[in-house]
Enzyme design. Structure first.
Site, mmCIF file in Angstrom:
data_model
loop_
_atom_site.group_PDB
_atom_site.id
_atom_site.type_symbol
_atom_site.label_atom_id
_atom_site.label_comp_id
_atom_site.label_asym_id
_atom_site.label_seq_id
_atom_site.Cartn_x
_atom_site.Cartn_y
_atom_site.Cartn_z
ATOM 1 N N ASP A 13 0.786 -1.247 0.000
ATOM 2 C CA ASP A 13 0.000 0.000 0.000
ATOM 3 C C ASP A 13 0.819 1.299 0.000
ATOM 4 O OD1 ASP A 13 -1.866 -1.999 0.337
ATOM 5 O OD2 ASP A 13 -2.891 -1.085 2.023
ATOM 6 N N ASP A 55 -4.571 -0.658 -1.620
ATOM 7 C CA ASP A 55 -5.907 -0.472 -1.083
ATOM 8 C C ASP A 55 -6.708 0.085 -2.261
ATOM 9 O OD1 ASP A 55 -7.222 -0.880 1.349
ATOM 10 O OD2 ASP A 55 -7.096 1.231 1.927
ATOM 11 N N HIS A 57 -10.496 0.838 -3.120
ATOM 12 C CA HIS A 57 -11.879 0.831 -2.633
ATOM 13 C C HIS A 57 -12.879 1.266 -3.698
ATOM 14 C CE1 HIS A 57 -10.486 -0.069 1.321
ATOM 15 N NE2 HIS A 57 -9.895 1.091 1.523
ATOM 16 N N HIS A 63 -16.087 1.538 5.929
ATOM 17 C CA HIS A 63 -14.651 1.816 6.098
ATOM 18 C C HIS A 63 -14.363 3.321 6.092
ATOM 19 C CE1 HIS A 63 -10.427 0.720 5.842
ATOM 20 N NE2 HIS A 63 -10.267 1.211 4.635
ATOM 21 N N HIS A 77 -10.302 7.366 1.244
ATOM 22 C CA HIS A 77 -8.937 7.190 0.729
ATOM 23 C C HIS A 77 -8.908 6.072 -0.299
ATOM 24 C CE1 HIS A 77 -9.444 4.256 3.945
ATOM 25 N NE2 HIS A 77 -8.651 3.480 3.216
ATOM 26 N N LYS A 107 -7.035 -4.873 -2.977
ATOM 27 C CA LYS A 107 -7.882 -5.365 -1.879
ATOM 28 C C LYS A 107 -8.823 -4.262 -1.428
ATOM 29 C CE LYS A 107 -4.348 -4.010 1.401
ATOM 30 N NZ LYS A 107 -5.055 -2.845 1.965
ATOM 31 N N CYS A 149 -2.097 -2.482 7.608
ATOM 32 C CA CYS A 149 -1.984 -3.423 6.489
ATOM 33 C C CYS A 149 -0.697 -4.227 6.503
ATOM 34 C CB CYS A 149 -2.198 -2.683 5.178
ATOM 35 S SG CYS A 149 -3.911 -2.133 5.037
HETATM 36 C C1 VGL Z 1 -4.872 1.085 5.684
HETATM 37 C C2 VGL Z 1 -6.284 2.378 6.898
HETATM 38 C C3 VGL Z 1 -7.302 2.123 6.028
HETATM 39 C C4 VGL Z 1 -3.510 0.561 5.511
HETATM 40 C C5 VGL Z 1 -5.878 0.803 4.820
HETATM 41 O O1 VGL Z 1 -3.097 0.372 4.331
HETATM 42 O O2 VGL Z 1 -2.803 0.309 6.503
HETATM 43 N N1 VGL Z 1 -5.092 1.850 6.726
HETATM 44 N N2 VGL Z 1 -7.063 1.322 4.992
HETATM 45 ZN ZN ZN Z 2 -8.700 1.406 3.299
#
Ligand code: VGL
Ligand code: ZN
Length: 197
Positions: A13, A55, A57, A63, A77, A107, A149
């Site tokens: 990520d 990430d 979405h 979330h 995000h 993901k 993550c």
């Molecule tokens: C993450 C917060 C929300 C991460 C992903 O990549 O750690 N943190 N979504």
């Molecule tokens: Zn996320």
């Protein structure tokens, strides 16, 4: 004769929204992305596979929140296809990052997913499938965020039976207390958390 482990590097990520200037910036995110680029330039050939997770979405249920708690809910995000979901440009400092990659695992399309093992490539292969298909026995994990993550991906890697190593200087966490908790949880699960590279 024992054969040497086949290793994969998993870059978790390293996206614009998780770096300085993004919608959910992790302090040190830009520096992690630059550090990963430097590390890859020096160590590309140490790895049989280089895989990036992202990430990604689309409709991630609960979330996102306009009043996030930064534990279960977050500012919007990494919306699929937007600039914030792109990999950090700092990853490209020694040449295009994506050209180093064997696969991109996305993901979180329809619900929150912290572990890369919950994601798939665009053609539907899971992270575990990719690793198994290349006879990987050992994974090194870097990226964002240590306490979410990276932690979830490392715990799953260990659970799936890979010798798992987190390169701590190439990670950054959302908050100090959750990062410290994440490091001890990973170590308790058998993950090697490497303090220096
Ligand atoms: C993450 C917060 C929300 C991460 C992903 O990549 O750690 N943190 N979504
Ligand atoms: Zn996320």
């Amino acid at each position: 004769m024992a054969s040497s482990p086949l290793r994969a590097l998993i870059v978790v990520d390293c996206q614009r929204d998780f770096c300085e200037g993004g919608s959910l910036p992790v302090t040190g995110g830009d520096a992690v992305a630059s550090g990963v680029a430097d590390f890859l330039a020096a160590h590309r050939t140490d790895y049989r596979l280089i895989i990036a997770t992202r990430d990604w979405h689309i409709h991630p249920e609960h979330h996102f929140s306009t009043h996030p708690d930064f534990i279960d809910t977050w500012p919007k995000h990494c919306v699929a296809g937007t600039a914030g979901a792109e990999f950090s440009p700092n990853l490209d400092s020694h040449g295009p990052f994506v050209q180093c990659l064997d696969a991109i695992v996305s993901k979180g399309r329809e619900s929150a997913a912290y572990s890369g093992f919950q994601g798939t490539t665009d053609d539907g292969r899971s992270l575990n499938r990719l690793l198994k298909d290349s006879d990987i026995t050992s994974v090194d994990i870097v990226g964002l965020a240590t306490d979410f993550c990276v932690k979830a991906t490392a715990l799953d890697a260990e659970k799936y039976g890979y010798a798992t190593n987190v390169l701590l200087p190439l990670t950054a966490g959302v908050a100090p207390d959750t990062t410290a908790e994440a490091i001890s949880a990973m170590e308790q699960a058998g993950v090697h958390v490497q303090a220096a590279i």
